[in-house]
Design a protein around this motif. Sequence first.
Motif, PDB file in Angstrom:
ATOM      1  N   PRO A 116       0.796  -1.231   0.000  1.00  0.00           N
ATOM      2  CA  PRO A 116       0.000   0.000   0.000  1.00  0.00           C
ATOM      3  C   PRO A 116       0.833   1.287   0.000  1.00  0.00           C
ATOM      4  CG  PRO A 116      -0.219  -1.163   2.103  1.00  0.00           C
ATOM      5  CD  PRO A 116       0.602  -2.030   1.202  1.00  0.00           C
ATOM      6  N   ALA A 117       2.105   1.193   0.354  1.00  0.00           N
ATOM      7  CA  ALA A 117       2.999   2.352   0.367  1.00  0.00           C
ATOM      8  C   ALA A 117       4.389   1.903  -0.070  1.00  0.00           C
ATOM      9  CB  ALA A 117       3.061   2.966   1.764  1.00  0.00           C
ATOM     10  N   GLN A 118       5.218   2.858  -0.429  1.00  0.00           N
ATOM     11  CA  GLN A 118       6.576   2.534  -0.854  1.00  0.00           C
ATOM     12  C   GLN A 118       7.398   2.057   0.341  1.00  0.00           C
ATOM     13  OE1 GLN A 118       8.546   5.409  -3.343  1.00  0.00           O
ATOM     14  NE2 GLN A 118       6.573   6.246  -3.935  1.00  0.00           N
ATOM     15  N   LYS A 119       7.914   0.850   0.240  1.00  0.00           N
ATOM     16  CA  LYS A 119       8.654   0.247   1.345  1.00  0.00           C
ATOM     17  C   LYS A 119       9.956   1.002   1.638  1.00  0.00           C
ATOM     18  CE  LYS A 119       7.308  -2.902   3.168  1.00  0.00           C
ATOM     19  NZ  LYS A 119       6.438  -2.935   4.346  1.00  0.00           N
ATOM     20  N   CYS A 120      10.638   1.479   0.614  1.00  0.00           N
ATOM     21  CA  CYS A 120      11.896   2.201   0.858  1.00  0.00           C
ATOM     22  C   CYS A 120      11.638   3.489   1.630  1.00  0.00           C
ATOM     23  CB  CYS A 120      12.627   2.482  -0.448  1.00  0.00           C
ATOM     24  SG  CYS A 120      11.723   3.511  -1.638  1.00  0.00           S
ATOM     25  N   ALA A 121      10.604   4.211   1.242  1.00  0.00           N
ATOM     26  CA  ALA A 121      10.280   5.467   1.915  1.00  0.00           C
ATOM     27  C   ALA A 121       9.872   5.215   3.365  1.00  0.00           C
ATOM     28  CB  ALA A 121       9.186   6.204   1.170  1.00  0.00           C
ATOM     29  N   GLU A 122       9.155   4.144   3.602  1.00  0.00           N
ATOM     30  CA  GLU A 122       8.763   3.801   4.976  1.00  0.00           C
ATOM     31  C   GLU A 122       9.978   3.476   5.845  1.00  0.00           C
ATOM     32  OE1 GLU A 122       4.291   1.943   4.627  1.00  0.00           O
ATOM     33  OE2 GLU A 122       5.973   0.557   4.618  1.00  0.00           O
ATOM     34  N   ALA A 123      10.983   2.829   5.251  1.00  0.00           N
ATOM     35  CA  ALA A 123      12.155   2.386   6.016  1.00  0.00           C
ATOM     36  C   ALA A 123      13.204   3.475   6.205  1.00  0.00           C
ATOM     37  CB  ALA A 123      12.799   1.193   5.319  1.00  0.00           C
ATOM     38  N   CYS A 124      13.203   4.473   5.353  1.00  0.00           N
ATOM     39  CA  CYS A 124      14.263   5.484   5.364  1.00  0.00           C
ATOM     40  C   CYS A 124      14.164   6.394   6.598  1.00  0.00           C
ATOM     41  CB  CYS A 124      14.197   6.328   4.101  1.00  0.00           C
ATOM     42  SG  CYS A 124      15.519   7.559   4.015  1.00  0.00           S
ATOM     43  N   PRO A 125      15.209   6.424   7.431  1.00  0.00           N
ATOM     44  CA  PRO A 125      15.166   7.256   8.629  1.00  0.00           C
ATOM     45  C   PRO A 125      15.351   8.751   8.356  1.00  0.00           C
ATOM     46  CG  PRO A 125      17.276   6.164   8.506  1.00  0.00           C
ATOM     47  CD  PRO A 125      16.434   5.619   7.374  1.00  0.00           C
ATOM     48  N   VAL A 126      15.843   9.119   7.167  1.00  0.00           N
ATOM     49  CA  VAL A 126      16.059  10.534   6.853  1.00  0.00           C
ATOM     50  C   VAL A 126      15.150  11.025   5.729  1.00  0.00           C
ATOM     51  CG1 VAL A 126      18.412  10.671   7.755  1.00  0.00           C
ATOM     52  CG2 VAL A 126      18.047   9.976   5.388  1.00  0.00           C
ATOM     53  N   GLU A 127      14.187  10.219   5.358  1.00  0.00           N
ATOM     54  CA  GLU A 127      13.176  10.579   4.360  1.00  0.00           C
ATOM     55  C   GLU A 127      13.771  11.072   3.041  1.00  0.00           C
ATOM     56  OE1 GLU A 127      10.435  13.245   6.302  1.00  0.00           O
ATOM     57  OE2 GLU A 127       9.950  11.756   7.827  1.00  0.00           O
ATOM     58  N   CYS A 128      14.724  10.305   2.514  1.00  0.00           N
ATOM     59  CA  CYS A 128      15.345  10.722   1.255  1.00  0.00           C
ATOM     60  C   CYS A 128      14.922   9.885   0.054  1.00  0.00           C
ATOM     61  CB  CYS A 128      16.862  10.760   1.391  1.00  0.00           C
ATOM     62  SG  CYS A 128      17.628   9.171   1.658  1.00  0.00           S
ATOM     63  N   CYS A 129      13.953   8.984   0.233  1.00  0.00           N
ATOM     64  CA  CYS A 129      13.384   8.235  -0.891  1.00  0.00           C
ATOM     65  C   CYS A 129      12.159   9.016  -1.358  1.00  0.00           C
ATOM     66  CB  CYS A 129      12.990   6.824  -0.463  1.00  0.00           C
ATOM     67  SG  CYS A 129      14.391   5.813   0.049  1.00  0.00           S
ATOM     68  N   VAL A 130      12.316   9.712  -2.478  1.00  0.00           N
ATOM     69  CA  VAL A 130      11.296  10.649  -2.949  1.00  0.00           C
ATOM     70  C   VAL A 130      10.976  10.405  -4.421  1.00  0.00           C
ATOM     71  CG1 VAL A 130      12.014  12.400  -1.259  1.00  0.00           C
ATOM     72  CG2 VAL A 130      13.005  12.407  -3.557  1.00  0.00           C
ATOM     73  N   PRO A 131       9.832  10.908  -4.897  1.00  0.00           N
ATOM     74  CA  PRO A 131       9.511  10.773  -6.324  1.00  0.00           C
ATOM     75  C   PRO A 131      10.570  11.471  -7.181  1.00  0.00           C
ATOM     76  CG  PRO A 131       7.581  11.446  -5.084  1.00  0.00           C
ATOM     77  CD  PRO A 131       8.757  11.539  -4.150  1.00  0.00           C
ATOM     78  N   ASP A 132      10.923  10.833  -8.281  1.00  0.00           N
ATOM     79  CA  ASP A 132      11.902  11.390  -9.217  1.00  0.00           C
ATOM     80  C   ASP A 132      11.166  12.288 -10.209  1.00  0.00           C
ATOM     81  OD1 ASP A 132      13.782  11.954 -11.165  1.00  0.00           O
ATOM     82  OD2 ASP A 132      14.498   9.899 -11.333  1.00  0.00           O
ATOM     83  N   PRO A 133      11.359  13.598 -10.146  1.00  0.00           N
ATOM     84  CA  PRO A 133      10.628  14.500 -11.048  1.00  0.00           C
ATOM     85  C   PRO A 133      11.008  14.329 -12.516  1.00  0.00           C
ATOM     86  CG  PRO A 133      12.291  15.712  -9.833  1.00  0.00           C
ATOM     87  CD  PRO A 133      12.265  14.318  -9.264  1.00  0.00           C
ATOM     88  N   GLU A 134      12.131  13.680 -12.771  1.00  0.00           N
ATOM     89  CA  GLU A 134      12.585  13.451 -14.144  1.00  0.00           C
ATOM     90  C   GLU A 134      11.947  12.217 -14.774  1.00  0.00           C
ATOM     91  OE1 GLU A 134      14.796  15.526 -15.801  1.00  0.00           O
ATOM     92  OE2 GLU A 134      14.491  16.810 -14.045  1.00  0.00           O
ATOM     93  N   ARG A 135      11.237  11.426 -13.977  1.00  0.00           N
ATOM     94  CA  ARG A 135      10.699  10.158 -14.490  1.00  0.00           C
ATOM     95  C   ARG A 135       9.262   9.975 -14.019  1.00  0.00           C
ATOM     96  NH1 ARG A 135      13.814   5.163 -16.410  1.00  0.00           N
ATOM     97  NH2 ARG A 135      12.158   3.651 -16.477  1.00  0.00           N
ATOM     98  N   ARG A 136       8.368  10.661 -14.669  1.00  0.00           N
ATOM     99  CA  ARG A 136       6.943  10.539 -14.354  1.00  0.00           C
ATOM    100  C   ARG A 136       6.371   9.340 -15.091  1.00  0.00           C
ATOM    101  NH1 ARG A 136       5.088  14.889 -11.667  1.00  0.00           N
ATOM    102  NH2 ARG A 136       6.392  16.738 -11.721  1.00  0.00           N
ATOM    103  N   GLU A 137       5.679   8.466 -14.350  1.00  0.00           N
ATOM    104  CA  GLU A 137       5.117   7.258 -14.937  1.00  0.00           C
ATOM    105  C   GLU A 137       3.707   7.044 -14.409  1.00  0.00           C
ATOM    106  OE1 GLU A 137       8.945   4.471 -15.594  1.00  0.00           O
ATOM    107  OE2 GLU A 137       8.429   4.897 -13.519  1.00  0.00           O
ATOM    108  N   SER A 138       2.854   6.530 -15.257  1.00  0.00           N
ATOM    109  CA  SER A 138       1.467   6.305 -14.863  1.00  0.00           C
ATOM    110  C   SER A 138       1.355   5.070 -13.971  1.00  0.00           C
ATOM    111  CB  SER A 138       0.588   6.110 -16.097  1.00  0.00           C
ATOM    112  OG  SER A 138       0.877   4.857 -16.701  1.00  0.00           O
ATOM    113  N   GLN A 139       0.238   4.988 -13.292  1.00  0.00           N
ATOM    114  CA  GLN A 139      -0.064   3.835 -12.449  1.00  0.00           C
ATOM    115  C   GLN A 139      -0.013   2.547 -13.285  1.00  0.00           C
ATOM    116  OE1 GLN A 139      -0.888   4.765  -9.248  1.00  0.00           O
ATOM    117  NE2 GLN A 139      -2.117   3.165  -8.384  1.00  0.00           N
ATOM    118  N   GLY A 140      -0.537   2.614 -14.506  1.00  0.00           N
ATOM    119  CA  GLY A 140      -0.539   1.440 -15.384  1.00  0.00           C
ATOM    120  C   GLY A 140       0.859   0.964 -15.727  1.00  0.00           C
ATOM    121  N   VAL A 141       1.756   1.887 -16.004  1.00  0.00           N
ATOM    122  CA  VAL A 141       3.151   1.542 -16.312  1.00  0.00           C
ATOM    123  C   VAL A 141       3.805   0.874 -15.109  1.00  0.00           C
ATOM    124  CG1 VAL A 141       5.436   2.534 -16.771  1.00  0.00           C
ATOM    125  CG2 VAL A 141       3.464   3.285 -18.100  1.00  0.00           C
ATOM    126  N   LEU A 142       3.544   1.418 -13.924  1.00  0.00           N
ATOM    127  CA  LEU A 142       4.125   0.854 -12.709  1.00  0.00           C
ATOM    128  C   LEU A 142       3.577  -0.544 -12.427  1.00  0.00           C
ATOM    129  CD1 LEU A 142       4.055   4.089 -10.548  1.00  0.00           C
ATOM    130  CD2 LEU A 142       6.065   3.031 -11.605  1.00  0.00           C
TER     131      LEU A 142
END
Length: 93
Positions: A46-72
């Motif tokens: 239900p959520a991004q596992k890397c972002a949940e685990a990161c203690p410094v909150e540095c796992c963020v969306p990449d603005p250079e690589r926008r992808e649709s839900q279908g692609v993911l």
Amino acid sequence: MATMITEDCISCGACEDECPNEAIRLGDEIFVIDPDRCSECVGLHPAQKCAEACPVECCVPDPERRESQGVLLERARRIHPESESIPSATPSR
């Protein structure tokens, strides 16, 4: 949109083991995410596992690589062909 790890990464490795796609590895100085393997955990969790685990909150969306839900979703299915639990559609995040 694929996820990226910012330069704020402290190289603790908390994110690496959490990635269901094995998309995270140690780069030259910090951990990096292979965008061709990142599905943002769509269809898997239900959520991004890397972002949940990161203690410094540095796992963020990449603005250079926008992808649709279908692609993911398609990427998750390609990486996990054995999984019958990946739905055909998921709620948008």
